[in-house]
Design an enzyme around this catalytic site. Structure first.
Site, short mmCIF file in Angstrom:
data_model
loop_
_atom_site.label_atom_id
_atom_site.label_comp_id
_atom_site.label_asym_id
_atom_site.label_seq_id
_atom_site.Cartn_x
_atom_site.Cartn_y
_atom_site.Cartn_z
N GLY A 1 0.83 -1.20 0.00
CA GLY A 1 0.00 0.00 0.00
C GLY A 1 0.86 1.25 0.00
O GLY A 1 1.95 1.26 0.58
N THR B 1 5.36 2.11 6.25
CA THR B 1 3.96 1.74 6.49
C THR B 1 3.35 2.70 7.48
O THR B 1 4.00 3.07 8.47
CB THR B 1 3.75 0.29 7.01
OG1 THR B 1 2.43 0.18 7.52
CG2 THR B 1 4.69 -0.12 8.12
N ASP C 1 1.20 1.83 9.38
CA ASP C 1 0.85 1.00 10.55
C ASP C 1 1.94 1.00 11.63
O ASP C 1 1.66 0.65 12.77
CB ASP C 1 0.60 -0.46 10.12
CG ASP C 1 -0.46 -0.58 9.04
OD1 ASP C 1 -1.26 0.37 8.90
OD2 ASP C 1 -0.46 -1.59 8.33
N GLU D 1 -8.97 -0.76 13.32
CA GLU D 1 -9.73 -1.71 12.49
C GLU D 1 -9.53 -3.17 12.94
O GLU D 1 -10.39 -4.01 12.70
CB GLU D 1 -9.33 -1.56 11.02
CG GLU D 1 -7.85 -1.84 10.75
CD GLU D 1 -7.44 -1.65 9.30
OE1 GLU D 1 -8.27 -1.31 8.45
OE2 GLU D 1 -6.23 -1.84 9.01
N ARG E 1 -3.83 7.53 4.41
CA ARG E 1 -2.65 7.12 3.63
C ARG E 1 -2.27 8.13 2.56
O ARG E 1 -1.15 8.10 2.06
CB ARG E 1 -2.95 5.78 2.95
CG ARG E 1 -2.42 4.67 3.74
CD ARG E 1 -2.38 3.33 3.13
NE ARG E 1 -2.61 3.10 1.76
CZ ARG E 1 -3.15 1.97 1.30
NH1 ARG E 1 -3.50 1.03 2.14
NH2 ARG E 1 -3.30 1.79 0.02
#
Ligand code: F6P
Length: 367
Positions: free
Chosen positions: A16, A141, A143, A238, A291
């Site tokens: 991503g 990332t 994340d 999430e 993002r």
């Protein structure tokens, strides 16, 4: 190790997208050109390596991209050479095309390949490295779930978006005396919810690492209401789930490096709070807004440090290594070590303790 010099660099962005990818590409290409090295930009991540899609990168290609989001090279999370989706007789079959990736790498005369990506990209890089590819990793990332680096670039930009979103939701929550639930990304790690929620003043933060108790969540919003604070902000990752509950997923796609698409917990949490407390509740899914867009100054700096250090590692033939932030310094670690463990939030993490000390609930009786 051969004595031949590194002359040709390959670079790709996998998985991503995230803010700061272009800053890394610039951080690699500019010094490489100054050293007289050629840079080949591989398109759409590992997909381009398998399918032979690439073009040369020059200074003019990377000029003016420091502040832009996305990636000038394109990316894909379906291009794993070892797990390649191919349509055979109308059905998707997974095949191994790593030999095609190696063939193009050799045909392009690449001496060092710089792979910018997250967990999935580093796993692929490790396998290609074992097949003989000279590869250097750069961790990205939103994340922030790579154990080997204190921070990945992209995370700071993402939590800025979460924080701003919470500020905005705060005003409506307060004006309408509502419970506002915001669902944020992060996959199986709670860093975005934790750091974004802490920065944005969330009252409740729910993360995958601390399965929550519904009664603690209901109790917190009701108590706030009774004490005169007639609104609450709930920031839910999430990947969060209730105790003895399961992950809420949206879709499964075997073509992706990680086939599971998470999503839906925000709506569920909002409904459960509304049904069990009677309070007016709304939910927002922040999604890909986290993002996209321009990288924060922190991410521009980190990405530039990562890129410029990656090209140094390439020139020094430190293959199989990944650049990493350790404290305030950029170091290198073995890619194989970097992928050994996912970085998850620990209950005693300083951010968890700080949040808890200012009254944030994690939906649990105890940390
Ligand atoms: O890994 C980055 C990330 O944004 C996760 O936080 C999220 O679960 C996932 O990617 C979403 O992926 P996609 O854009 O493929 O739906």
């Amino acid at each position: 190790m051969t004595k031949t010099k590194v002359k040709r660099i390959g670079i790709l962005t996998g998985g991503g997208d995230c803010p700061g990818l272009n800053a890394v590409i610039r951080g690699v290409t500019k010094p490489a050109q100054d050293m007289g090295l050629k840079v080949l930009g591989i398109l759409d991540g590992f997909e381009g390596l398998v399918e032979g899609k690439a073009h040369e990168l020059y200074n003019q290609d990377v000029s003016g991209i420091l502040a832009t989001g996305g990636t000038i090279l394109g990316s894909s999370n379906k291009g794993d050479p070892f797990h390649w989706p191919e349509e055979i007789n109308g059905k998707i079959k997974i095949v191994d095309r790593s030999k095609d990736a190696m063939r193009n790498y050799l045909a392009w005369n690449i001496d060092a390949m710089i792979a910018i990506g997250g967990d999935g990209t580093m796993h692929i890089s490790d396998k290609l490295s074992k097949m003989g590819m000279n590869i250097i990793g750069v961790p990205k990332t939103i994340d922030n779930d790579l154990e080997a680096t204190d921070q990945t670039f992209g995370h700071d930009s993402a939590i800025s978006v979460v924080s701003e979103a919470l500020d905005r939701l705060h005003t409506t929550a307060s004006a309408h005396h509502r419970v506002m639930v915001i669902e944020v990304m992060g996959r199986y790690a709670g860093w975005i919810a934790l750091n974004g929620g802490l920065a944005g003043g969330a009252d409740i933060i729910l993360i995958p690492e601390l399965p929550f108790d519904w009664n603690v969540v209901y109790d917190r919003v009701l108590r706030r209401n009774m004490s005169g604070k007639r609104f609450s902000l709930v920031c839910v990752a999430e990947g969060a789930k209730p105790k003895n509950g399961t992950l809420i997923t949206k879709a499964k796609d075997i073509r992706r490096t990680d086939p599971i698409q998470l999503g839906g917990i925000g709506e569920y949490v909002a409904k459960m709070i509304s049904d069990n407390t009677g309070l007016e509740t709304r939910y927002t899914v922040l999604g890909h807004l986290q993002r996209g867009g321009s990288p924060s100054p922190y991410d521009r700096i980190l990405a530039t440090k990562f890129g410029t250090n990656a090209i140094q590692l390439a020139v020094k033939k430190q293959f199989g290594k990944m650049v990493a932030l350790k404290g305030s310094e950029i170091k290198s670690v073995r890619i194989a070590d970097a992928i050994a463990r996912q970085k998850l939030v620990k209950p005693k993490d300083q951010a968890v303790l700080a949040a808890s000390a200012v009254g944030v609930s994690f939906g649990t009786e105890k940390l």
